[in-house]
Motif scaffolding. Sequence first.
Motif, short mmCIF file in Angstrom:
data_model
loop_
_atom_site.label_atom_id
_atom_site.label_comp_id
_atom_site.label_asym_id
_atom_site.label_seq_id
_atom_site.Cartn_x
_atom_site.Cartn_y
_atom_site.Cartn_z
N ALA A 1 13.22 -26.19 -25.55
CA ALA A 1 13.44 -25.99 -23.94
C ALA A 1 13.56 -24.07 -23.23
O ALA A 1 12.39 -23.56 -22.55
CB ALA A 1 13.55 -26.72 -22.87
N GLN A 2 14.96 -23.59 -23.90
CA GLN A 2 14.40 -22.36 -23.20
C GLN A 2 13.94 -21.42 -24.06
O GLN A 2 13.45 -20.89 -23.72
CB GLN A 2 16.31 -22.61 -24.66
CG GLN A 2 17.72 -23.05 -23.03
CD GLN A 2 18.84 -22.82 -23.79
OE1 GLN A 2 19.30 -22.17 -25.22
NE2 GLN A 2 19.97 -22.91 -22.87
N GLU B 1 10.69 -21.85 -24.45
CA GLU B 1 9.94 -22.19 -24.32
C GLU B 1 9.67 -21.27 -22.21
O GLU B 1 8.75 -21.04 -22.40
CB GLU B 1 9.40 -23.70 -23.37
CG GLU B 1 8.04 -24.13 -23.34
CD GLU B 1 7.50 -25.95 -23.05
OE1 GLU B 1 6.51 -26.06 -22.73
OE2 GLU B 1 8.18 -26.57 -24.00
N ASN B 2 11.02 -21.71 -21.74
CA ASN B 2 11.12 -21.35 -20.86
C ASN B 2 11.05 -19.22 -21.08
O ASN B 2 10.33 -18.77 -20.21
CB ASN B 2 12.82 -21.20 -20.16
CG ASN B 2 12.47 -20.91 -18.88
OD1 ASN B 2 11.91 -20.74 -18.55
ND2 ASN B 2 14.10 -20.96 -18.46
N ASP B 3 11.15 -18.82 -22.11
CA ASP B 3 11.43 -17.58 -22.30
C ASP B 3 9.85 -17.26 -22.39
O ASP B 3 9.70 -16.32 -22.13
CB ASP B 3 12.13 -17.27 -23.94
CG ASP B 3 13.54 -17.48 -23.07
OD1 ASP B 3 14.59 -17.63 -21.61
OD2 ASP B 3 14.52 -17.55 -25.03
N LEU C 1 7.70 -18.53 -21.19
CA LEU C 1 7.11 -19.16 -20.01
C LEU C 1 6.98 -17.17 -19.33
O LEU C 1 6.11 -16.70 -18.44
CB LEU C 1 7.21 -19.72 -19.19
CG LEU C 1 6.58 -21.31 -20.17
CD1 LEU C 1 7.33 -22.00 -19.09
CD2 LEU C 1 4.76 -21.14 -19.65
N ARG C 2 8.64 -17.22 -19.19
CA ARG C 2 8.53 -15.62 -18.12
C ARG C 2 8.47 -13.97 -18.34
O ARG C 2 8.32 -13.90 -18.48
CB ARG C 2 10.64 -15.56 -18.31
CG ARG C 2 11.71 -16.78 -17.33
CD ARG C 2 12.98 -16.22 -17.91
NE ARG C 2 13.69 -17.62 -17.07
CZ ARG C 2 14.33 -17.54 -16.41
NH1 ARG C 2 14.04 -16.46 -15.30
NH2 ARG C 2 15.09 -18.72 -15.78
#
Length: 168
Positions: A58-59, A61-63, A65-66
């Motif tokens: 998730a982290q 994927e978050n990176d 997306l950012r």
Amino acid sequence: MINTWGMKERDTRDTALLHPDFWFARAPRAGWFTIGNKRDEDIETLRAASNKAELALAQAENDLLRQRVLDLETALARQESAAKSAQTKAISEIARLKEKNTELQSQLRQMWDWYNNEIANGGGLTFKASSLIAKALHPDATPSEEVRLEAFKAFSAWKGDRDAARRR
């Protein structure tokens, strides 16, 4: 008073559960089901590892997306800049064309005046006079008296100017 299972000791409905014959209702003692405890520990270890992997995923994927958001913001800023530049160019082009149009209209007006003066000085029929006469003599529409009178005046003025131009 409340016992360790959260029940009142004097409750008649639940006192049967406190009886020693109901061994399954008691809390497990230390050392009971050692195989189950090992299995539970393995399950908890796997669950924790799975949670850590999911969290890492998730982290990541978050990176991603950012980074995608930053890329999109950069692209948007570039497009806005290009649009603003194009709009500025268009405005300057419109202003240049309007100025050129005004200049050409002025030149056309001067040429038209010069042409009409030369025709009048040479004894020729001006465009205005020829238009009035053509309108009065048109076979498809019968002109009114006002149109005929204007055409006659234009013809008379042209005739006088032509005679004056010949005498010069």
